[in-house]
Enzyme design. Structure first.
Site, PDB file in Angstrom:
ATOM      1  N   ASN A  55       0.851  -1.196   0.000  1.00 22.32           N
ATOM      2  CA  ASN A  55       0.000   0.000   0.000  1.00 22.32           C
ATOM      3  C   ASN A  55       0.884   1.242   0.000  1.00 22.32           C
ATOM      4  O   ASN A  55       1.966   1.265   0.582  1.00 22.32           O
ATOM      5  CB  ASN A  55      -1.028   0.006   1.135  1.00 22.32           C
ATOM      6  CG  ASN A  55      -0.435  -0.046   2.516  1.00 22.32           C
ATOM      7  OD1 ASN A  55       0.577  -0.699   2.733  1.00 22.32           O
ATOM      8  ND2 ASN A  55      -1.063   0.640   3.457  1.00 22.32           N
ATOM      9  N   GLU A  57       0.506   5.217   0.661  1.00 23.44           N
ATOM     10  CA  GLU A  57      -0.346   6.311   1.126  1.00 23.44           C
ATOM     11  C   GLU A  57       0.144   7.646   0.572  1.00 23.44           C
ATOM     12  O   GLU A  57       1.246   7.759   0.037  1.00 23.44           O
ATOM     13  CB  GLU A  57      -0.371   6.336   2.657  1.00 23.44           C
ATOM     14  CG  GLU A  57      -1.067   5.124   3.233  1.00 23.44           C
ATOM     15  CD  GLU A  57      -1.214   5.159   4.745  1.00 23.44           C
ATOM     16  OE1 GLU A  57      -1.975   4.342   5.261  1.00 23.44           O
ATOM     17  OE2 GLU A  57      -0.549   5.994   5.397  1.00 23.44           O
ATOM     18  N   GLU A  68      -3.233  -4.375  -3.170  1.00 25.24           N
ATOM     19  CA  GLU A  68      -3.729  -5.262  -4.227  1.00 25.24           C
ATOM     20  C   GLU A  68      -3.636  -4.581  -5.591  1.00 25.24           C
ATOM     21  O   GLU A  68      -3.194  -5.175  -6.578  1.00 25.24           O
ATOM     22  CB  GLU A  68      -5.179  -5.669  -3.954  1.00 25.24           C
ATOM     23  CG  GLU A  68      -5.369  -6.439  -2.667  1.00 25.24           C
ATOM     24  CD  GLU A  68      -5.661  -5.531  -1.460  1.00 25.24           C
ATOM     25  OE1 GLU A  68      -5.144  -4.385  -1.407  1.00 25.24           O
ATOM     26  OE2 GLU A  68      -6.401  -5.979  -0.575  1.00 25.24           O
TER      27      GLU A  68
HETATM   28 ZN    ZN Z   1      -8.264  -1.935  -1.890  1.00 23.82          ZN
END
Ligand code: ZN
Length: 143
Positions: A55, A57, A68
């Site tokens: 991920n 940010e 994902e």
């Molecule tokens: Zn997601």
């Protein structure tokens, strides 16, 4: 322990647990200075190759990219378009970290029948993406 009786895992050279370990590695690389919610994803291709995603940010929170979708970007950049499974690791160790709705739709674009591997405290969960996103949107009508 996995819920092996509920699914068919046809890739002997990459177990769900090993794919999950790849996702844990990607979670360690997450860029999450705001939430500290580290997530990693590992997409397994039919040819055995793996695309990792973490991920990412952003100070403008809505621009945050999930692990994902980050893995999907890596997969396409590798020239692969046929994922067969994805493992997702991250967040709290108390509960699984399933893909959000947006990621479910993005994953379904490439294989609505891919297997999704999640970790929970005492077991590995494997579930078909179709169960997480029934009737996903498609322009081809192939679902
Ligand atoms: Zn997601």
């Amino acid at each position: 322990m996995t819920n092996k009786k509920n699914f068919n895992w046809p890739w002997p050279n990459m177990t769900p647990e090993a794919l999950l370990e790849n996702a844990r590695t990607a979670a360690k690389r997450a860029y999450s200075p705001y939430s500290r919610f580290d997530v990693g994803a590992a997409l397994l291709m039919a040819d055995g190759s793996i695309a990792l995603g973490s991920n990412i940010e952003n100070a403008s929170y809505s621009l945050t990219l999930c692990a994902e979708r980050s893995a999907v970007a890596g997969m396409v950049s590798m020239g692969s378009l046929n994922p067969v499974a994805i493992a997702i690791a991250g967040g709290s160790s108390d509960s699984p970290c399933p893909p959000c709705g947006a990621c479910r739709q993005v994953l379904a674009e490439f294989n609505p029948d891919m297997l999704v591997v999640l970790e929970s405290p005492n077991r590995v969960i494997v579930i078909n993406l179709n169960e997480l996103l029934p009737l996903s949107f498609s322009l081809t009508g192939r679902r």
